[in-house]
Structures are given as structure tokens and as C-alpha cells.
Design a protein around this motif. Structure first.
Motif, mmCIF file in Angstrom:
data_model
loop_
_atom_site.group_PDB
_atom_site.id
_atom_site.type_symbol
_atom_site.label_atom_id
_atom_site.label_comp_id
_atom_site.label_asym_id
_atom_site.label_seq_id
_atom_site.Cartn_x
_atom_site.Cartn_y
_atom_site.Cartn_z
ATOM 1 N N GLU A 310 17.422 -39.180 43.921
ATOM 2 C CA GLU A 310 17.810 -38.185 42.927
ATOM 3 C C GLU A 310 18.623 -38.851 41.813
ATOM 4 O O GLU A 310 19.361 -39.807 42.073
ATOM 5 N N PRO A 311 18.498 -38.378 40.592
ATOM 6 C CA PRO A 311 19.263 -38.983 39.487
ATOM 7 C C PRO A 311 20.733 -38.584 39.516
ATOM 8 O O PRO A 311 21.114 -37.593 40.137
ATOM 9 N N ASP A 312 21.539 -39.367 38.832
ATOM 10 C CA ASP A 312 22.961 -39.059 38.607
ATOM 11 C C ASP A 312 23.738 -38.861 39.908
ATOM 12 O O ASP A 312 24.495 -37.902 40.062
ATOM 13 N N LEU A 313 23.542 -39.760 40.840
ATOM 14 C CA LEU A 313 24.351 -39.761 42.060
ATOM 15 C C LEU A 313 25.473 -40.781 41.900
ATOM 16 O O LEU A 313 25.216 -41.951 41.604
ATOM 17 N N PHE A 314 26.716 -40.309 42.090
ATOM 18 C CA PHE A 314 27.877 -41.204 41.982
ATOM 19 C C PHE A 314 28.734 -41.057 43.229
ATOM 20 O O PHE A 314 28.832 -39.967 43.801
ATOM 21 N N ILE A 315 29.367 -42.149 43.628
ATOM 22 C CA ILE A 315 30.240 -42.121 44.802
ATOM 23 C C ILE A 315 31.545 -42.827 44.489
ATOM 24 O O ILE A 315 31.616 -43.680 43.598
ATOM 25 N N ARG A 316 32.611 -42.434 45.234
ATOM 26 C CA ARG A 316 33.913 -43.082 45.114
ATOM 27 C C ARG A 316 34.002 -44.170 46.173
ATOM 28 O O ARG A 316 34.459 -43.954 47.286
ATOM 29 N N ILE A 317 33.519 -45.343 45.835
ATOM 30 C CA ILE A 317 33.493 -46.470 46.758
ATOM 31 C C ILE A 317 33.395 -47.751 45.926
ATOM 32 O O ILE A 317 32.882 -47.730 44.804
ATOM 33 N N ASP A 318 33.925 -48.815 46.442
ATOM 34 C CA ASP A 318 33.843 -50.082 45.721
ATOM 35 C C ASP A 318 32.378 -50.502 45.598
ATOM 36 O O ASP A 318 31.637 -50.497 46.592
ATOM 37 N N PRO A 319 31.907 -50.843 44.411
ATOM 38 C CA PRO A 319 30.492 -51.194 44.233
ATOM 39 C C PRO A 319 30.034 -52.326 45.144
ATOM 40 O O PRO A 319 28.923 -52.286 45.685
#
Length: 428
Positions: A310-319
Motif C-alpha cells: 500500500e502507498p504512503d506507509l510510514f513507521i516510527r523506527i530507525d531506518p
């Protein structure tokens, strides 16, 4: 408020009874004065007692006089009844008793000695029905007043508390937001009572950033320092292998050493990452990039990687941590698949799920717990250390996520489900 209500109730009851008794004593005095004038003819007492309530039957007001020879004179309101007596005394006595038809009465009684030396018993009574009604009305009014005051007081307290806590709530949000944006809190934005706390938080945030940054740099330097000799050693082993020497055990040992170093460095990194605000990572971009990379690697072995994200998925985690998690799982799928690998990512189950499936032989249910343990290799027919899933599991736990092993319904092999909760993920 409750204690005040009880105390005021008690005070009003006492004052109401005192007022009632004063009125009763005054009427008793009137009867005594009338008796002193007409002691020889008690029937004429009505001429000096002008209260019409004494003339009306069962009016609630009564008087009774007992003469020296036991003769009884009563107010017409008593009709044929008499007042209950509780003994005589020269001191005025006030007491409660039941009258005709169990009517509650308050009685004032006293033995009077007139100037001629004769002794008379004088009793005056009044019904308590009116007193009880007055008390009930006063209590009802008082309860309503206290309820109104309590409601106003509670509302005022809540508003005052909200106003007092608003700067602290603002500070809490600002700390979380500005930590991610690497900004300093401005003490002038808060009341002077909170300003010293803001200054301390700024100092603490700065020190934490320095400690975390220094620890991560040290981990990166250590990784770089170990990578070079490990690469040299591996090249030397490959060179010796070309000379028909069996070095498989040495290569396996080196693989395990590299994996253990990678896991240790990952733990060092996540211990300085999971406790702070996480960087924002573009899941959609990372998944697409890794799928393209692993698809090229799979083509060499006649395999294919299919991706659905799915598009525009963001997470709060170190890349870097997310890339290591995804890379380890994809590497495991590429190693054990026959021809196909499927990677999907989307918003599900209150967070974001990533599912990596393959068409390999999978892992039996009783062996799945062992597969994510450190260094556990269920099959040594393929090269590797057996630490890929264990490293991914450790990293996910640090971010409140999970890794589950299951059966692929579409490809028939292993399905690895990666999940991180909503508190860790956000969308653009």
C-alpha cells in the motif's frame, strides 16, 4: 461538603427544637399565671387563655391542670382525653410522649405551689407534627443548596485543575514532538513555575542525544573495524578453497562469527534506539527498493519476487533497523524458496503488517519456536548462521512489534508475518 452538611443539619435541628421549646415554655407560663388568678375556679381559665387552638378538638395544642385533691381540668382541645404524666417535680420538665391516637407530643410539666400553699400539676403540650414538617422542609432546602454549591464547587475545581495542568500537558506533547525534530524547548512558552523543569528537560534531552549518538557511532565504528578483517579472512578462505582444500567448517564458523557480531551490534544499536523517539521511515519506499534488489538476486537462481504494498506507509523506527529486519527475512525466504517469493505490506490489525511468503518446504509447527532462537539451524544443507530470524525478532521486540511464523496459504511454504502496533506506526 458532606461533613458541613451533617453539622449544619444538626445545628438547624437543635435550633428548631430550642425555638419550639421556648414557645412551649411561654404557653406553660401563661397557664400558670391564669391558674394563680382562678385557682378557686379552674373552669374560668378560658377567660385568660385566648389561644383559639385550645378550643378546637385535636388541634395539636393542649393544657391540663391537676388540683391538690386530684381534680383534673383540661383544654377543650383534649376532649375526653388526658395528657400522659411522667412524674412531678418543682422544676419544669420537657419530654416527648404519645398522645391520643399515638400523636407525638412535646410536653412541658411542672408542680406549682400557689400562695395559699396548695400544689397544682400544670402540663402544656403541643403536637410534634409541625416540628417534623418544618425540619423536613429545612433539610430539603439545605440539601438543594448544598447540592448547588457542590456542583458549582466541583465545576470550578475541574476548570481550575484543567487550567493548572494545561502547561504540563503542553510540555508533554512538546517534549515528544521536539525530540523527534531535534528542537530545544523555549522556557518562555510556559509559566514561570514550569520554566525550571523545561530547562532541566532541555539539558536531559541534549545529554540523551549525545549519549545515543556516541553509542551509535561507536557501534558503527566497531562494525566497520570488524568487517574489514572478516572480509580479508573470507577472501583468504575462498583462495585456499580453489586449491582443493576442504574449508567448509572454517567458512561455517566464519559465517556464524559474522552473524553473532551482526546480532551483537544490532542489540547495541537498538538499546540506544528503542528508548527514544523513533525516526520516521518510509515503509512503501523501502519495501519497493528491497523487492527490486532481491528480485535481481532471485533471477540468478531462476526465482521471482512478487511485491504488493500500500502507498504512503510510514513507521516510527530507525531506518537501518527496519532494513535489517526486512533484509534478514527476505534473505531467509530467498534461501529456502523453490521458485517464488511474495512480499506484501498494508495497514491491518490496528497497525501495519508485512507478510513474506515462499514456496519452500516451510517449518513444522513444533520447530517454529526453535527457528527464532539464537543460532538454531533446523537444516544445515544451506549456508548460513541461523540467526536471521532471531535478529529480526529481537529488533521487533525493541519497537513493540512481533514476528510470527506460519504456513503460506498461497505458495504452500513458510509465511513470516511482521507486525508493529498503531502506537509505533503512523501514516502520511
Amino acid at each position: 461538603m458532606a461533613i458541613g452538611s451533617l453539622l449544619l443539619y444538626s445545628y438547624l435541628d437543635r435550633k428548631t427544637l430550642e425555638q419550639f421549646d421556648r414557645s412551649l415554655i411561654e404557653r406553660h407560663t401563661q397557664i400558670v399565671v391564669a391558674l394563680s388568678n382562678f385557682a378557686d375556679d379552674p373552669e374560668r381559665l378560658d377567660e385568660l387563655i385566648l389561644d383559639p387552638a385550645y378550643d378546637r378538638a385535636a388541634s395539636g395544642r393542649y393544657w391540663q391542670i391537676v388540683g391538690p385533691r386530684g381534680e383534673i381540668s383540661t383544654s377543650p382541645s383534649l376532649f375526653d382525653a388526658t395528657l400522659p404524666a411522667q412524674g412531678g417535680g418543682t422544676r419544669l420538665k420537657l419530654y416527648d410522649a404519645d398522645g391520643v391516637d399515638a400523636e407525638p407530643l412535646r410536653i412541658a410539666h411542672q408542680l406549682i405551689t400557689l400562695e395559699d400553699g396548695t400544689e397544682w400539676s400544670v402540663a402544656v403540650a403541643e403536637s410534634l407534627v409541625g416540628l417534623v414538617a418544618d425540619r423536613a422542609e429545612a433539610r430539603s432546602s439545605l440539601l438543594l443548596a448544598f447540592a448547588l454549591v457542590a456542583a458549582i464547587g466541583l465545576t470550578g475545581t475541574l476548570l481550575q485543575t484543567a487550567v493548572i495542568l494545561r502547561p504540563l500537558e503542553k510540555l508533554r506533547h512538546d517534549v515528544a514532538r521536539r525530540w523527534e525534530q531535534d528542537e530545544i524547548l523555549n522556557s518562555t512558552d510556559y509559566p514561570e513555575e514550569v520554566a525550571p523543569l523545561v530547562s532541566d528537560i532541555n539539558t536531559l534531552l541534549q545529554r540523551n542525544r549525545e549519549i545515543v549518538g556516541r553509542s551509535r557511532r561507536q557501534a558503527a565504528d566497531l562494525a566497520h573495524a570488524l568487517k574489514t578483517p572478516s572480509t580479508i579472512l573470507r577472501n583468504e578462505l575462498e583462495l585456499l578453497a580453489t586449491k582443493s582444500q576442504d574449508l567448509q567448517k572454517a567458512v561455517d564458523a566464519l559465517d556464524r562469527l559474522d552473524a553473532q557480531l551482526a546480532r551483537s551490534l544490532a542489540r547495541i544499536r537498538l538499546s540506544n534506539t528503542a528508548e527514544i523517539g523513533f525516526s520516521r521511515t518510509d515503509v512503501s519506499s523501502t519495501v519497493t527498493r528491497f523487492a527490486r534488489l532481491f528480485d535481481k538476486m532471485a533471477e540468478k537462481d531462476g526465482k521471482h519476487v512478487a511485491v504488493s504494498c500500500e502507498p504512503d506507509l510510514f513507521i516510527r523506527i530507525d531506518p537501518q533497523d527496519f532494513e535489517e529486519i526486512l533484509g534478514n527475512v527476505l534473505d531467509n525466504a530467498l534461501k529456502w524458496s523453490r521458485r517464488s517469493i511474495a512480499l506484501s505490506a498494508g495497514r491491518r490489525s490496528g497497525g501495519v503488517d508485512l507478510v513474506i511468503e515462499d514456496d519452500g518446504k516451510g517449518i513444522k509447527g513444533q520447530d517454529r519456536a526453535e527457528a527464532v532462537k539464537s543460532g538454531s539451524r533446523l537444516d544445515s544443507s544451506k549456508p548460513g548462521s541461523g540467526l536471521g530470524l532471531a535478529i529480526a525478532t529481537d529488533l521487533l521486540k525493541a519497537y513493540g512489534g512481533s514476528l510470527e511464523l506460519g504456513d503460506s496459504q498461497t505458495l504452500g511454504g513458510l509465511a513470516v508475518r511482521i507486525h508493529l502496533p498503531t502506537g509505533t506506526f503512523s501514516t502520511a
